[in-house]
Write a protein that holds these residues in place. Structure first.
Motif, PDB file in Angstrom:
ATOM      1  N   ILE A   1      -5.850   1.694   5.199  1.00 36.20           N
ATOM      2  CA  ILE A   1      -6.519   2.857   4.615  1.00 36.20           C
ATOM      3  C   ILE A   1      -5.608   4.082   4.667  1.00 36.20           C
ATOM      4  O   ILE A   1      -5.365   4.746   3.647  1.00 36.20           O
ATOM      5  CB  ILE A   1      -7.844   3.137   5.350  1.00 36.20           C
ATOM      6  N   GLY A   2      -5.110   4.391   5.865  1.00 39.57           N
ATOM      7  CA  GLY A   2      -4.219   5.540   6.002  1.00 39.57           C
ATOM      8  C   GLY A   2      -2.933   5.370   5.222  1.00 39.57           C
ATOM      9  O   GLY A   2      -2.424   6.320   4.606  1.00 39.57           O
ATOM     10  N   THR A   3      -2.396   4.146   5.212  1.00 40.64           N
ATOM     11  CA  THR A   3      -1.156   3.889   4.478  1.00 40.64           C
ATOM     12  C   THR A   3      -1.362   4.038   2.979  1.00 40.64           C
ATOM     13  O   THR A   3      -0.496   4.559   2.264  1.00 40.64           O
ATOM     14  CB  THR A   3      -0.649   2.474   4.792  1.00 40.64           C
ATOM     15  N   LEU A   4      -2.527   3.618   2.494  1.00 38.31           N
ATOM     16  CA  LEU A   4      -2.817   3.754   1.066  1.00 38.31           C
ATOM     17  C   LEU A   4      -2.961   5.227   0.680  1.00 38.31           C
ATOM     18  O   LEU A   4      -2.486   5.649  -0.392  1.00 38.31           O
ATOM     19  CB  LEU A   4      -4.106   2.996   0.743  1.00 38.31           C
ATOM     20  N   LEU A   5      -3.583   6.018   1.543  1.00 42.37           N
ATOM     21  CA  LEU A   5      -3.697   7.455   1.278  1.00 42.37           C
ATOM     22  C   LEU A   5      -2.320   8.112   1.230  1.00 42.37           C
ATOM     23  O   LEU A   5      -2.056   8.977   0.392  1.00 42.37           O
ATOM     24  CB  LEU A   5      -4.559   8.117   2.354  1.00 42.37           C
ATOM     25  N   GLU A   6      -1.437   7.680   2.110  1.00 39.25           N
ATOM     26  CA  GLU A   6      -0.081   8.219   2.071  1.00 39.25           C
ATOM     27  C   GLU A   6       0.617   7.828   0.783  1.00 39.25           C
ATOM     28  O   GLU A   6       1.352   8.628   0.183  1.00 39.25           O
ATOM     29  CB  GLU A   6       0.725   7.729   3.270  1.00 39.25           C
ATOM     30  N   GLY A   7       0.395   6.598   0.337  1.00 41.51           N
ATOM     31  CA  GLY A   7       1.013   6.158  -0.905  1.00 41.51           C
ATOM     32  C   GLY A   7       0.595   7.001  -2.093  1.00 41.51           C
ATOM     33  O   GLY A   7       1.420   7.405  -2.917  1.00 41.51           O
ATOM     34  N   PHE A   8      -0.700   7.325  -2.180  1.00 41.97           N
ATOM     35  CA  PHE A   8      -1.188   8.131  -3.309  1.00 41.97           C
ATOM     36  C   PHE A   8      -0.806   9.601  -3.187  1.00 41.97           C
ATOM     37  O   PHE A   8      -0.947  10.356  -4.148  1.00 41.97           O
ATOM     38  CB  PHE A   8      -2.701   7.983  -3.438  1.00 41.97           C
ATOM     39  N   SER A   9      -0.325  10.010  -2.022  1.00 48.90           N
ATOM     40  CA  SER A   9       0.181  11.378  -1.881  1.00 48.90           C
ATOM     41  C   SER A   9       1.616  11.500  -2.400  1.00 48.90           C
ATOM     42  O   SER A   9       2.166  12.596  -2.446  1.00 48.90           O
ATOM     43  CB  SER A   9       0.137  11.808  -0.413  1.00 48.90           C
TER      44      SER A   9
ATOM     45  N   MET B   1      15.210   8.414 -10.824  1.00 45.07           N
ATOM     46  CA  MET B   1      15.731   7.714  -9.644  1.00 45.07           C
ATOM     47  C   MET B   1      14.634   7.467  -8.617  1.00 45.07           C
ATOM     48  O   MET B   1      14.587   6.409  -7.984  1.00 45.07           O
ATOM     49  CB  MET B   1      16.876   8.511  -9.030  1.00 45.07           C
ATOM     50  N   ALA B   2      13.750   8.448  -8.443  1.00 48.19           N
ATOM     51  CA  ALA B   2      12.658   8.278  -7.479  1.00 48.19           C
ATOM     52  C   ALA B   2      11.739   7.135  -7.899  1.00 48.19           C
ATOM     53  O   ALA B   2      11.295   6.340  -7.060  1.00 48.19           O
ATOM     54  CB  ALA B   2      11.868   9.575  -7.353  1.00 48.19           C
ATOM     55  N   THR B   3      11.464   7.036  -9.195  1.00 46.24           N
ATOM     56  CA  THR B   3      10.603   5.961  -9.687  1.00 46.24           C
ATOM     57  C   THR B   3      11.264   4.607  -9.492  1.00 46.24           C
ATOM     58  O   THR B   3      10.640   3.656  -9.014  1.00 46.24           O
ATOM     59  CB  THR B   3      10.287   6.178 -11.176  1.00 46.24           C
ATOM     60  N   VAL B   4      12.539   4.530  -9.862  1.00 41.51           N
ATOM     61  CA  VAL B   4      13.268   3.271  -9.707  1.00 41.51           C
ATOM     62  C   VAL B   4      13.361   2.876  -8.237  1.00 41.51           C
ATOM     63  O   VAL B   4      13.152   1.704  -7.873  1.00 41.51           O
ATOM     64  CB  VAL B   4      14.683   3.397 -10.320  1.00 41.51           C
TER      65      VAL B   4
ATOM     66  N   CYS C   1      11.637  -0.506  -6.890  1.00 45.72           N
ATOM     67  CA  CYS C   1      12.536  -1.525  -6.346  1.00 45.72           C
ATOM     68  C   CYS C   1      12.326  -1.710  -4.845  1.00 45.72           C
ATOM     69  O   CYS C   1      12.532  -2.806  -4.318  1.00 45.72           O
ATOM     70  CB  CYS C   1      13.988  -1.146  -6.628  1.00 45.72           C
ATOM     71  N   GLY C   2      11.909  -0.626  -4.173  1.00 45.11           N
ATOM     72  CA  GLY C   2      11.570  -0.765  -2.755  1.00 45.11           C
ATOM     73  C   GLY C   2      10.411  -1.716  -2.567  1.00 45.11           C
ATOM     74  O   GLY C   2      10.411  -2.560  -1.654  1.00 45.11           O
ATOM     75  N   ALA C   3       9.394  -1.591  -3.428  1.00 41.24           N
ATOM     76  CA  ALA C   3       8.243  -2.498  -3.352  1.00 41.24           C
ATOM     77  C   ALA C   3       8.657  -3.931  -3.652  1.00 41.24           C
ATOM     78  O   ALA C   3       8.228  -4.874  -2.975  1.00 41.24           O
ATOM     79  CB  ALA C   3       7.160  -2.036  -4.328  1.00 41.24           C
TER      80      ALA C   3
ATOM     81  N   CYS D   1       0.831  -1.218   0.000  1.00 36.99           N
ATOM     82  CA  CYS D   1       0.000   0.000   0.000  1.00 36.99           C
ATOM     83  C   CYS D   1       0.857   1.256   0.000  1.00 36.99           C
ATOM     84  O   CYS D   1       0.470   2.279  -0.577  1.00 36.99           O
ATOM     85  CB  CYS D   1      -0.915   0.003   1.231  1.00 36.99           C
ATOM     86  N   PHE D   2       2.013   1.181   0.626  1.00 33.80           N
ATOM     87  CA  PHE D   2       2.865   2.360   0.786  1.00 33.80           C
ATOM     88  C   PHE D   2       3.746   2.616  -0.426  1.00 33.80           C
ATOM     89  O   PHE D   2       4.061   3.760  -0.739  1.00 33.80           O
ATOM     90  CB  PHE D   2       3.733   2.159   2.031  1.00 33.80           C
ATOM     91  N   GLN D   3       4.147   1.551  -1.125  1.00 37.68           N
ATOM     92  CA  GLN D   3       5.180   1.690  -2.139  1.00 37.68           C
ATOM     93  C   GLN D   3       4.702   1.576  -3.582  1.00 37.68           C
ATOM     94  O   GLN D   3       5.375   2.079  -4.486  1.00 37.68           O
ATOM     95  CB  GLN D   3       6.288   0.662  -1.885  1.00 37.68           C
ATOM     96  N   ILE D   4       3.582   0.923  -3.834  1.00 36.17           N
ATOM     97  CA  ILE D   4       3.118   0.795  -5.220  1.00 36.17           C
ATOM     98  C   ILE D   4       2.558   2.110  -5.776  1.00 36.17           C
ATOM     99  O   ILE D   4       2.959   2.547  -6.859  1.00 36.17           O
ATOM    100  CB  ILE D   4       2.080  -0.335  -5.341  1.00 36.17           C
ATOM    101  N   PRO D   5       1.627   2.814  -5.076  1.00 33.75           N
ATOM    102  CA  PRO D   5       1.082   4.066  -5.645  1.00 33.75           C
ATOM    103  C   PRO D   5       2.131   5.121  -5.984  1.00 33.75           C
ATOM    104  O   PRO D   5       2.017   5.774  -7.039  1.00 33.75           O
ATOM    105  CB  PRO D   5       0.123   4.562  -4.546  1.00 33.75           C
ATOM    106  N   PRO D   6       3.177   5.343  -5.146  1.00 33.97           N
ATOM    107  CA  PRO D   6       4.164   6.374  -5.504  1.00 33.97           C
ATOM    108  C   PRO D   6       4.917   6.094  -6.795  1.00 33.97           C
ATOM    109  O   PRO D   6       5.470   7.022  -7.391  1.00 33.97           O
ATOM    110  CB  PRO D   6       5.123   6.372  -4.306  1.00 33.97           C
ATOM    111  N   VAL D   7       4.960   4.831  -7.233  1.00 34.73           N
ATOM    112  CA  VAL D   7       5.624   4.530  -8.505  1.00 34.73           C
ATOM    113  C   VAL D   7       4.950   5.306  -9.630  1.00 34.73           C
ATOM    114  O   VAL D   7       5.611   5.903 -10.489  1.00 34.73           O
ATOM    115  CB  VAL D   7       5.573   3.015  -8.787  1.00 34.73           C
ATOM    116  N   ILE D   8       3.617   5.330  -9.625  1.00 34.80           N
ATOM    117  CA  ILE D   8       2.863   6.050 -10.658  1.00 34.80           C
ATOM    118  C   ILE D   8       3.060   7.555 -10.499  1.00 34.80           C
ATOM    119  O   ILE D   8       3.278   8.279 -11.475  1.00 34.80           O
ATOM    120  CB  ILE D   8       1.373   5.687 -10.561  1.00 34.80           C
ATOM    121  N   VAL D   9       3.008   8.029  -9.259  1.00 36.89           N
ATOM    122  CA  VAL D   9       3.125   9.467  -9.002  1.00 36.89           C
ATOM    123  C   VAL D   9       4.483   9.992  -9.445  1.00 36.89           C
ATOM    124  O   VAL D   9       4.589  11.033 -10.102  1.00 36.89           O
ATOM    125  CB  VAL D   9       2.894   9.755  -7.504  1.00 36.89           C
TER     126      VAL D   9
END
Length: 504
Positions: free
Chosen positions: A163-171, A414-417, A421-423, A109-117
């Motif tokens: 829920i909260g972790t997913l919201l943080e991920g999409f931020s 680099m942020a995307t990678v 890779c963190g996920a 939940c924390f690491q997948i959404p930021p890949v897109i962002v």
């Protein structure tokens, strides 16, 4: 691709015009942004011991038929020390497996959404302003802590943490916040100076904040339980948010984004690795990003299971011990890295220091996987010593190989990678730990050591290949530094790096 490569020149001129005329002094902006960075890092990274130990305590209650004391206080001695019977060992293994599964869900939940962002946010940041990039991740972190506080207060099902972790991920989470710091540092920095040392210095301030957060969290958990540390960390995040909104100077005038298609922005971000040329520059790019990816996979995997490993047998550490160890490890490795960069770079190339750090990290992981006493575990940071320079040097390599107008794109890359890779690392190694905790719980660290070894070999390839093209000397001062920079130059000088200390 040629058409894509021409666009940054135009954007560079637009960016220069978007940035306000810089004041004579940048002290205020630097101080405020540093305070915000320290507050956010201290509070956000404290969620790692909080989440892990709280979840572990909840499952101890479940499998031990205990009360709800875990939601209030942790004064009780860990059950793994109280009983060494075969039944107690089996219960402790089940606690570890269940806790690791919950951590795995939080990681995704924390690491997948930021890949897109992160794929496009860096390229858009020159138009939407810097403050928004600061505020969104902090609001996401606040949502995560609010959810955690509610779960503790009302003893809710652990799935509500998602829920909260997913919201943080999409931020955008930590990676977007660090990207905001990179962009803001560029706006208030005149010259490139010594890039690698500046990166490590910024990493050091982040590491100090992490160390303070870990010590504070350990004591607070031991004395007050999990509720009040969460409230304190939420207050710190809100304080940082208020400072950004009311105290931080906006350095970019908001303009209309002329190109909304994400495809164009993706080409800018990843064009470095596919752009054809008659030399080996692209191969160095690819090799360097592979090194960065492997290190991100390994370090995220290590961070995901390290506290869980310390909670289990034969260590059975309490929150204070975990806090002390985290602080000691962070501070010692940070100081070692600073000394190595400052003194060692006068004798050898910093790339050599980076490879040395990787081999030392590999040795420390082997020791950690085979550790059976507290003394062996406390010696792990000593063996790792200068390994903290490996990722900053790799960042510096990639940053130094591109022009000033391409810095935002390379940092987004680099942020995307790093996020992706963190996920991967968290998922793979938490799953491996869950599968081997009943047989050989240290196996995961040995596998991570093998990943770091591959990164070291690839880094050696970069060192061997790069001198063959003198024009691509990876630590040559960029053109904008060879002339005194004017306010029109948008140079990314200091680059704060995330320690990948997330709830994963």
């Amino acid at each position: 691709m040629d058409s894509v490569q021409e666009q940054p020149n135009v954007k560079s001129q637009e960016t220069a015009s978007n940035v306000h005329d810089k004041p004579k002094s940048y002290i205020k902006e630097r101080v405020i942004s540093s305070v915000v960075l320290m507050l956010f890092t201290c509070a956000n990274n404290s969620s790692v011991p909080l989440f892990t130990q709280y979840i572990h305590s909840r499952y101890e209650d479940v499998y031990s038929n205990g009360t709800h004391s875990s939601s209030i206080s942790t004064n009780k001695q860990s059950s793994c020390l109280a009983n060494a019977s075969e039944e107690a060992v089996e219960v402790e293994v089940r606690v570890q497996q269940s806790t690791s599964f919950e951590i795995l869900k939080l990681c995704l939940c924390f690491q997948i959404p930021p890949v897109i962002v992160n794929m496009v946010v860096g390229s858009y940041s020159d138009h939407i302003g810097r403050k928004l990039l600061f505020v969104l991740p902090m609001l996401g972190c606040t949502c995560k802590y609010v959810g955690f506080i509610l779960v503790i207060k009302y003893h809710l099902n652990l799935n509500f943490l998602l829920i909260g972790t997913l919201l943080e991920g999409f931020s955008g989470s930590t990676s977007t916040f660090l990207l905001a710091n990179m962009a803001y540092a560029a706006d208030v920095t005149k010259t490139h100076a010594t890039r690698t040392f500046a990166i490590v210095m910024t990493d050091s301030s982040v590491s100090i904040a992490i160390a303070l957060g870990q010590v504070m969290t350990g004591f607070l958990i031991e004395k007050l339980g999990y509720f009040y540390p969460s409230v304190i960390n939420t207050a710190l995040i809100l304080l940082a948010t208020a400072i950004v909104i009311f105290g931080l100077t906006e350095t970019v005038k908001k303009t209309e984004v002329k190109e909304l298609s994400p495809v164009v922005h993706l080409k800018k971000v990843f064009g470095f690795y596919v752009n054809k040329s008659g030399d080996n520059k692209r191969s160095i790019f690819i090799a360097s990003v592979i090194v960065f990816a492997l290190l991100s996979i390994g370090l995220n995997g290590k961070g995901a299971i390290e506290i869980l490993y310390q909670l289990g047998r034969p260590f059975c550490w309490d929150p204070v011990k975990i806090g002390y160890y985290g602080a000691y490890s962070t501070v010692f490795m940070t100081i070692s890295g600073l000394v190595a960069i400052k003194l060692g770079s006068a004798c050898v190339r910093v790339e050599i220091l980076s490879v040395t750090g990787m081999f030392l990290l590999m040795g420390s992981l082997i020791l950690q996987g085979l550790a059976s006493t507290d003394a062996m575990l406390y010696s792990v940071p000593f063996v790792a010593s200068i390994s903290s320079v490996s990722i900053p040097v790799t960042r510096s390599v990639l940053s130094s190989m591109v022009e000033a107008h391409e810095q935002g794109a390379i940092f987004s890359s680099m942020a995307t990678v790093e996020t992706l890779c963190g996920a991967i690392g968290s998922t793979a190694f938490v799953s491996l730990y869950r599968a081997t905790v009943g047989t050989m719980r240290g196996m995961t660290f040995l596998v991570i050591a093998a990943v770091v070894f591959m990164a070291a070999i690839m880094k050696i390839v970069v060192i061997v290949k790069s001198p063959r093209q003198p024009s691509y000397d990876i630590f040559q001062s960029p053109p904008e530094d060879q002339k005194a920079q004017t306010p029109d130059h948008n140079q990314y000088g200091t680059i704060p790096k995330g320690e990948n200390n997330t709830p994963c």
